[in-house]
Every structure is written in structure tokens, then in C-alpha cells.
Design a protein around this motif. Structure first.
Motif, PDB file in Angstrom:
ATOM      1  N   ALA A  20       0.831  -1.208   0.000  1.00  0.00           N
ATOM      2  CA  ALA A  20       0.000   0.000   0.000  1.00  0.00           C
ATOM      3  C   ALA A  20       0.864   1.256   0.000  1.00  0.00           C
ATOM      4  CB  ALA A  20      -0.937  -0.012   1.208  1.00  0.00           C
ATOM      5  N   ARG A  21       1.935   1.237   0.777  1.00  0.00           N
ATOM      6  CA  ARG A  21       2.829   2.400   0.834  1.00  0.00           C
ATOM      7  C   ARG A  21       3.424   2.701  -0.533  1.00  0.00           C
ATOM      8  NH1 ARG A  21       4.595   0.191   5.851  1.00  0.00           N
ATOM      9  NH2 ARG A  21       6.342  -0.839   4.762  1.00  0.00           N
ATOM     10  N   GLU A  22       3.761   1.638  -1.269  1.00  0.00           N
ATOM     11  CA  GLU A  22       4.403   1.811  -2.578  1.00  0.00           C
ATOM     12  C   GLU A  22       3.398   1.848  -3.725  1.00  0.00           C
ATOM     13  OE1 GLU A  22       7.440  -1.134  -3.110  1.00  0.00           O
ATOM     14  OE2 GLU A  22       8.087  -1.013  -1.007  1.00  0.00           O
ATOM     15  N   GLY A  23       2.102   1.621  -3.399  1.00  0.00           N
ATOM     16  CA  GLY A  23       1.077   1.597  -4.442  1.00  0.00           C
ATOM     17  C   GLY A  23       1.246   0.450  -5.420  1.00  0.00           C
ATOM     18  N   LYS A  24       1.794  -0.664  -4.947  1.00  0.00           N
ATOM     19  CA  LYS A  24       2.055  -1.822  -5.811  1.00  0.00           C
ATOM     20  C   LYS A  24       0.858  -2.769  -5.804  1.00  0.00           C
ATOM     21  CE  LYS A  24       5.954  -3.915  -5.666  1.00  0.00           C
ATOM     22  NZ  LYS A  24       7.163  -4.639  -5.182  1.00  0.00           N
ATOM     23  N   SER A 133     -12.297 -13.151   9.478  1.00  0.00           N
ATOM     24  CA  SER A 133     -11.154 -12.312   9.797  1.00  0.00           C
ATOM     25  C   SER A 133     -10.470 -12.006   8.475  1.00  0.00           C
ATOM     26  CB  SER A 133     -10.175 -13.024  10.735  1.00  0.00           C
ATOM     27  OG  SER A 133     -10.756 -13.240  12.005  1.00  0.00           O
ATOM     28  N   PHE A 134     -10.054 -10.768   8.281  1.00  0.00           N
ATOM     29  CA  PHE A 134      -9.402 -10.416   7.028  1.00  0.00           C
ATOM     30  C   PHE A 134      -8.475  -9.224   7.221  1.00  0.00           C
ATOM     31  CE2 PHE A 134     -13.224  -7.834   7.143  1.00  0.00           C
ATOM     32  CZ  PHE A 134     -12.870  -6.625   6.577  1.00  0.00           C
ATOM     33  N   ILE A 135      -7.621  -9.029   6.250  1.00  0.00           N
ATOM     34  CA  ILE A 135      -6.715  -7.882   6.235  1.00  0.00           C
ATOM     35  C   ILE A 135      -7.235  -6.893   5.207  1.00  0.00           C
ATOM     36  CG2 ILE A 135      -4.332  -7.116   6.038  1.00  0.00           C
ATOM     37  CD1 ILE A 135      -4.785  -9.396   8.085  1.00  0.00           C
ATOM     38  N   ASN A 136      -7.505  -5.659   5.621  1.00  0.00           N
ATOM     39  CA  ASN A 136      -7.978  -4.673   4.653  1.00  0.00           C
ATOM     40  C   ASN A 136      -6.798  -4.039   3.919  1.00  0.00           C
ATOM     41  OD1 ASN A 136      -6.869  -2.718   6.352  1.00  0.00           O
ATOM     42  ND2 ASN A 136      -8.840  -1.921   7.062  1.00  0.00           N
ATOM     43  N   GLY A 137      -7.082  -3.133   2.999  1.00  0.00           N
ATOM     44  CA  GLY A 137      -6.041  -2.542   2.165  1.00  0.00           C
ATOM     45  C   GLY A 137      -5.101  -1.605   2.897  1.00  0.00           C
ATOM     46  N   LYS A 138      -5.403  -1.313   4.156  1.00  0.00           N
ATOM     47  CA  LYS A 138      -4.496  -0.499   4.978  1.00  0.00           C
ATOM     48  C   LYS A 138      -3.555  -1.381   5.793  1.00  0.00           C
ATOM     49  CE  LYS A 138      -8.148   2.981   5.652  1.00  0.00           C
ATOM     50  NZ  LYS A 138      -9.010   3.661   6.667  1.00  0.00           N
ATOM     51  N   GLN A 381     -17.751   1.585  -5.648  1.00  0.00           N
ATOM     52  CA  GLN A 381     -16.536   2.395  -5.667  1.00  0.00           C
ATOM     53  C   GLN A 381     -16.235   2.960  -4.276  1.00  0.00           C
ATOM     54  OE1 GLN A 381     -17.309   5.315  -8.698  1.00  0.00           O
ATOM     55  NE2 GLN A 381     -17.310   3.792 -10.352  1.00  0.00           N
ATOM     56  N   ARG A 382     -17.288   3.364  -3.572  1.00  0.00           N
ATOM     57  CA  ARG A 382     -17.100   3.907  -2.227  1.00  0.00           C
ATOM     58  C   ARG A 382     -16.621   2.825  -1.266  1.00  0.00           C
ATOM     59  NH1 ARG A 382     -22.562   7.722  -1.694  1.00  0.00           N
ATOM     60  NH2 ARG A 382     -21.787   9.442  -3.013  1.00  0.00           N
ATOM     61  N   LEU A 383     -17.170   1.621  -1.407  1.00  0.00           N
ATOM     62  CA  LEU A 383     -16.736   0.510  -0.566  1.00  0.00           C
ATOM     63  C   LEU A 383     -15.272   0.172  -0.843  1.00  0.00           C
ATOM     64  CD1 LEU A 383     -19.839  -1.876  -0.749  1.00  0.00           C
ATOM     65  CD2 LEU A 383     -18.954  -0.748   1.311  1.00  0.00           C
ATOM     66  N   LYS A 384     -14.917   0.139  -2.109  1.00  0.00           N
ATOM     67  CA  LYS A 384     -13.534  -0.158  -2.487  1.00  0.00           C
ATOM     68  C   LYS A 384     -12.582   0.880  -1.904  1.00  0.00           C
ATOM     69  CE  LYS A 384     -10.190  -2.075  -4.981  1.00  0.00           C
ATOM     70  NZ  LYS A 384      -9.603  -3.384  -4.612  1.00  0.00           N
ATOM     71  N   LEU A 385     -12.977   2.129  -1.976  1.00  0.00           N
ATOM     72  CA  LEU A 385     -12.142   3.209  -1.438  1.00  0.00           C
ATOM     73  C   LEU A 385     -11.998   3.092   0.074  1.00  0.00           C
ATOM     74  CD1 LEU A 385     -10.568   5.790  -2.136  1.00  0.00           C
ATOM     75  CD2 LEU A 385     -12.687   7.077  -1.767  1.00  0.00           C
ATOM     76  N   LYS A 386     -13.061   2.660   0.739  1.00  0.00           N
ATOM     77  CA  LYS A 386     -13.039   2.525   2.198  1.00  0.00           C
ATOM     78  C   LYS A 386     -12.163   1.349   2.626  1.00  0.00           C
ATOM     79  CE  LYS A 386     -14.646   3.384   6.392  1.00  0.00           C
ATOM     80  NZ  LYS A 386     -14.368   4.656   7.111  1.00  0.00           N
ATOM     81  N   PHE A 387     -12.320   0.208   1.963  1.00  0.00           N
ATOM     82  CA  PHE A 387     -11.590  -0.996   2.352  1.00  0.00           C
ATOM     83  C   PHE A 387     -10.158  -1.016   1.812  1.00  0.00           C
ATOM     84  CE2 PHE A 387     -15.856  -2.377   3.158  1.00  0.00           C
ATOM     85  CZ  PHE A 387     -15.771  -3.356   4.139  1.00  0.00           C
ATOM     86  N   ASP A 388      -9.970  -0.470   0.616  1.00  0.00           N
ATOM     87  CA  ASP A 388      -8.684  -0.577  -0.070  1.00  0.00           C
ATOM     88  C   ASP A 388      -8.341   0.764  -0.713  1.00  0.00           C
ATOM     89  OD1 ASP A 388      -6.423  -1.496  -1.411  1.00  0.00           O
ATOM     90  OD2 ASP A 388      -7.556  -2.444  -3.033  1.00  0.00           O
ATOM     91  N   PRO A 389      -8.021   1.786   0.103  1.00  0.00           N
ATOM     92  CA  PRO A 389      -7.842   3.144  -0.425  1.00  0.00           C
ATOM     93  C   PRO A 389      -6.730   3.268  -1.461  1.00  0.00           C
ATOM     94  CG  PRO A 389      -7.127   2.992   1.877  1.00  0.00           C
ATOM     95  CD  PRO A 389      -7.867   1.736   1.571  1.00  0.00           C
ATOM     96  N   ALA A 390      -5.706   2.436  -1.379  1.00  0.00           N
ATOM     97  CA  ALA A 390      -4.616   2.510  -2.353  1.00  0.00           C
ATOM     98  C   ALA A 390      -4.920   1.714  -3.611  1.00  0.00           C
ATOM     99  CB  ALA A 390      -3.317   1.998  -1.723  1.00  0.00           C
ATOM    100  N   GLY A 391      -6.019   0.964  -3.604  1.00  0.00           N
ATOM    101  CA  GLY A 391      -6.433   0.207  -4.792  1.00  0.00           C
ATOM    102  C   GLY A 391      -5.462  -0.881  -5.202  1.00  0.00           C
TER     103      GLY A 391
END
Length: 401
Positions: A20-24, A133-138, A381-391
Motif C-alpha cells: 500500500a505504501r508503494e502503491g504496488k 477475519s481479514f486484512i484490509n487494504g491499509k 466504488q465507495r466501498l472499495k475506497l473505504k476498504f482498499d484506499p490505495a487500490g
């Protein structure tokens, strides 16, 4: 593509945070048995759940099981069989139709909301899911739901993860209901019906107190591929009855008598019935090791035969029906014909079409999932942005129905 297989939630979270930090971009998968499904994913690294394995809690008396997401489906099924229980949603094995190898995982089943022939009476995979249990995009570890139905904390979040195809998070553990397995089963087969007649027969069967748990129609073009059953003689409309032996026998006898008004009736006993429905579940007629496009189409049960009839005239398709005609497995002979298919679906009252298999070139040009209505697309799109802001999760994929 480099596989990253963390041993713990914390390791998985660290991998996600670094990407996420590198946007990879980061591809997410379990056993990789649905490789090639959906649209192309441009990612150098693949986050796999294969090392997150094992049943962590299972008391058969509670009829609830908890397992790490990378647990092989075969391990889950073996434990359930030993205790006379099952996954009611009857998940299919995609390996035959996709031409893949590897081991299906329980996390992959829920991430793709994989549901088989019993789905139209028992619900989809997501309807059995109680907690995740899961890991979100953050890179945060999220827990939602619980081990019993009364604990509804985060229930909506649980449902969102089922069928998200790894676009919202990386599943690490799932908790789900496991009801008793039927003691036996039998299948009533009506021979000689065309698609429209079969739709009427299946509707009539569902209106009877027979508790039909499987309703499929196999036209002549696919029926001959079931060579170890009576279907090798021609098209068959198949109705499954499950339960205790005495009850199955009584209900199957009454159902056969009622279905005699539609055509010639035969009965398959347990061993042959189990093989038949496994092959229907796994789309055996199209497990041909070719890239010819295969679609999974969901429409109202009474309109499926109209859709197929129109497409046979326009595009030369082959098809068979599950879920009382509400699910159509359709193979195209050449192009995917997505625009034509979705235009015809709209003409018969609407539905969904998902491209399951196609060549790499065709997948690159074809939207695998049904285009969403504007309001639904905006919400997604809003859900995706919330869960995985870096896409970073599974770029190129959209959540499926």
C-alpha cells in the motif's frame, strides 16, 4: 509472479502495508484453482493463503466450524463427513472447467461465493457464513461476525466479503454453519422434454410438497456426456430428493407419479444420483480443456429457456440449466459475444452474466462481470475506497454476485 505466503495474520498485514505504501498491485488468491477467471490482473506479487491452514474450532453439536482461509476444501469435507454434516451450499470444483490444478481452499470458496445445485433452496455460500477475519487494504486485521447466528455484530461486513473476489480484503479465517448431511438421496429423471417443457415440469415439481433439493435440465447436446447414467439415452429433466431413507422413498415415489404427466420417468438411486449431481455441479459437459468461452448466467427460472432459444438462433450456443432453470451454464462456440448476451438478458427481464472461462485475449477485451447500475457502481466504488484506499487488491476485478 512471485508468491507471498504468510504464516500469520500479522505477516499478511505487513505485506499489505508495504504494498500500500508503494502503491504496488497485489493479486489475492487461495489455491489458485480459478486462475484465468475474471479480467487480467497486472501484479508482480501474489498474496496466497496456502500457509494459513487448519480447522481452528469445530464442535459438531453446535453445527458451526471455524477454519483458516487456506485450509484445503478436501480437509473440511472430510471432517464434516466424519460427523454426518455438510456445507449446504454445495460448492463446485472449478478445476475441471478451468483446466487448473492445485487445491481449492475454504477461503476461496467464500471469497468467490461458490454455490452449487442446492443453492436455490439452501442459499448461497454467503448465507452460511457467520464470521470472518481479514486484512484490509491499509494492512489492518479486521474481525467481524461470530460463531452463532445470535451474534450479528458485523453481519453486513461478513456478507460483503463473500463474493468480493479478493477486491476488498485478504481473508484469513472463516466461520460458517454446517447442517446435517442427508442420509440418502434419489433423483427422478423425466425424459424427452424440450427446454420450455422442462421449465414447466420443474416449476410443477417445486410446487409439490416433495422438498426437491436439485432441479436441472440437460438438453440432448450435453446429456450424452453423462455416460454412466440413464441420461446417455437423451435429454433429461432431473429432480433430486434428499433425507432419511423412508422419507426419500415416499417422496420420490409421489414425485415420480406426478411427473409422469410430463413424460417418461426413471429413478436414480443414491450412488448414481450422487455422481450425476456432482457432474452438474462441476459443469462436466464443458470440462473439455479448451478456451471456448463459458458463461454463468442467472435469470428468472421461467425465462431461461427463452434466452437460450434466442441465442441459439443468433450466436450458436450450447447450454444446460440448474436451479430450476434460474442458472444457465452456456458455452459459446467462438467469440464471447458479451454485448449480444447481455442485450438478450435485458430483453427477457434482466439478470446477470459472468464470464467464467475464455482465452487470455478474449478476457482482456470482455467485462467478466455484469455491468452494475449507476447507483450500485457508485456504492461499490465507495466501498472499495473505504476498504482498499490505495487500490492494490486484485486490480482489474470487480466483486461478483
Amino acid at each position: 509472479m512471485i508468491d507471498l505466503s504468510p504464516m500469520t495474520d500479522e505477516e499478511a498485514a505487513a505485506i499489505v502495508r508495504s504494498h500500500a505504501r508503494e502503491g504496488k498491485p497485489l493479486a489475492v488468491c487461495g489455491g489458485n484453482t480459478r486462475s484465468g477467471f475474471g479480467n487480467a490482473i497486472a501484479a508482480e506479487n501474489r498474496l496466497r493463503s496456502s500457509n494459513l491452514s487448519g480447522i481452528t474450532a469445530y464442535n459438531p453439536g453446535e453445527m458451526v466450524l471455524t477454519a483458516r482461509s487456506g485450509t484445503p476444501l478436501a480437509e473440511i469435507e472430510a471432517a464434516l463427513a466424519e460427523n454426518g454434516q455438510m456445507m449446504a451450499f454445495e460448492p463446485m470444483d472449478h478445476r475441471p472447467i478451468m483446466g487448473t490444478s492445485g487445491e481449492p481452499t475454504i477461503g476461496g470458496v467464500f471469497a468467490a461465493n461458490v454455490s452449487g445445485p442446492r443453492r436455490f433452496v439452501a442459499g448461497a455460500a454467503r448465507d452460511s457464513l457467520l464470521g470472518v477475519s481479514f486484512i484490509n487494504g491499509k494492512g489492518e486485521v479486521i474481525k467481524a461476525g461470530g460463531r452463532v447466528m445470535k451474534n450479528v455484530t458485523g453481519l453486513d461486513l461478513v456478507k460483503l466479503m463473500a463474493g468480493s473476489h479478493g477486491t476488498l480484503g485478504f481473508l484469513t479465517e472463516v466461520t460458517f454453519r454446517v447442517p446435517p448431511r442427508p442420509r440418502t438421496e434419489a433423483t427422478i429423471v423425466i425424459s424427452g422434454l424440450n427446454d420450455a417443457e422442462a421449465a414447466n415440469a420443474m416449476a410443477a415439481a417445486m410446487a409439490l410438497p416433495a422438498e426437491v433439493s436439485g432441479a436441472a435440465h440437460l438438453p440432448m447436446t450435453v446429456a450424452w456426456k453423462f455416460l454412466d447414467s440413464t441420461l446417455s439415452e437423451g435429454e433429461g429433466t432431473c429432480l433430486r430428493i434428499e433425507g432419511l431413507p423412508g422419507s426419500v422413498d415416499a417422496r420420490a415415489t409421489k414425485l415420480a407419479a406426478a411427473m409422469g404427466a410430463f413424460g417418461s420417468v426413471t429413478r436414480l438411486e443414491q450412488e448414481e444420483s450422487v455422481r450425476l449431481w456432482r457432474d452438474i455441479r462441476d459443469v462436466a459437459p464443458y470440462a473439455d480443456r479448451t478456451p471456448r468461452p463459458v458463461w454463468r448466467v442467472s435469470v428468472a427460472p421461467g425465462t431461461g429457456h427463452q434466452l437460450v432459444a434466442a441465442l441459439r438462433l443468433e450466436a450458436g450456443v450450447d447450454a444446460f440449466y440448474d436451479w430450476q432453470g434460474g442458472l444457465i451454464w452456456m458455452r459459446m462456440e467462438a467469440d464471447a459475444d458479451a454485448d449480444l448476451l447481455r442485450r438478450f438478458i435485458k430483453a427477457v427481464g434482466g439478470g446477470h452474466a459472468t464470464l467464467i472461462r475464455a482465452s487470455e485475449q478474449m478476457r482482456a477485451m470482455t467485462a467478466a462481470f455484469q455491468p452494475q447500475q449507476e447507483a450500485v457502481a457508485l456504492l461499490s466504488q465507495r466501498l472499495k475506497l473505504k476498504f482498499d484506499p490505495a487500490g492494490i487488491f486484485n486490480p482489474g476485478k470487480m466483486a461478483g454476485a
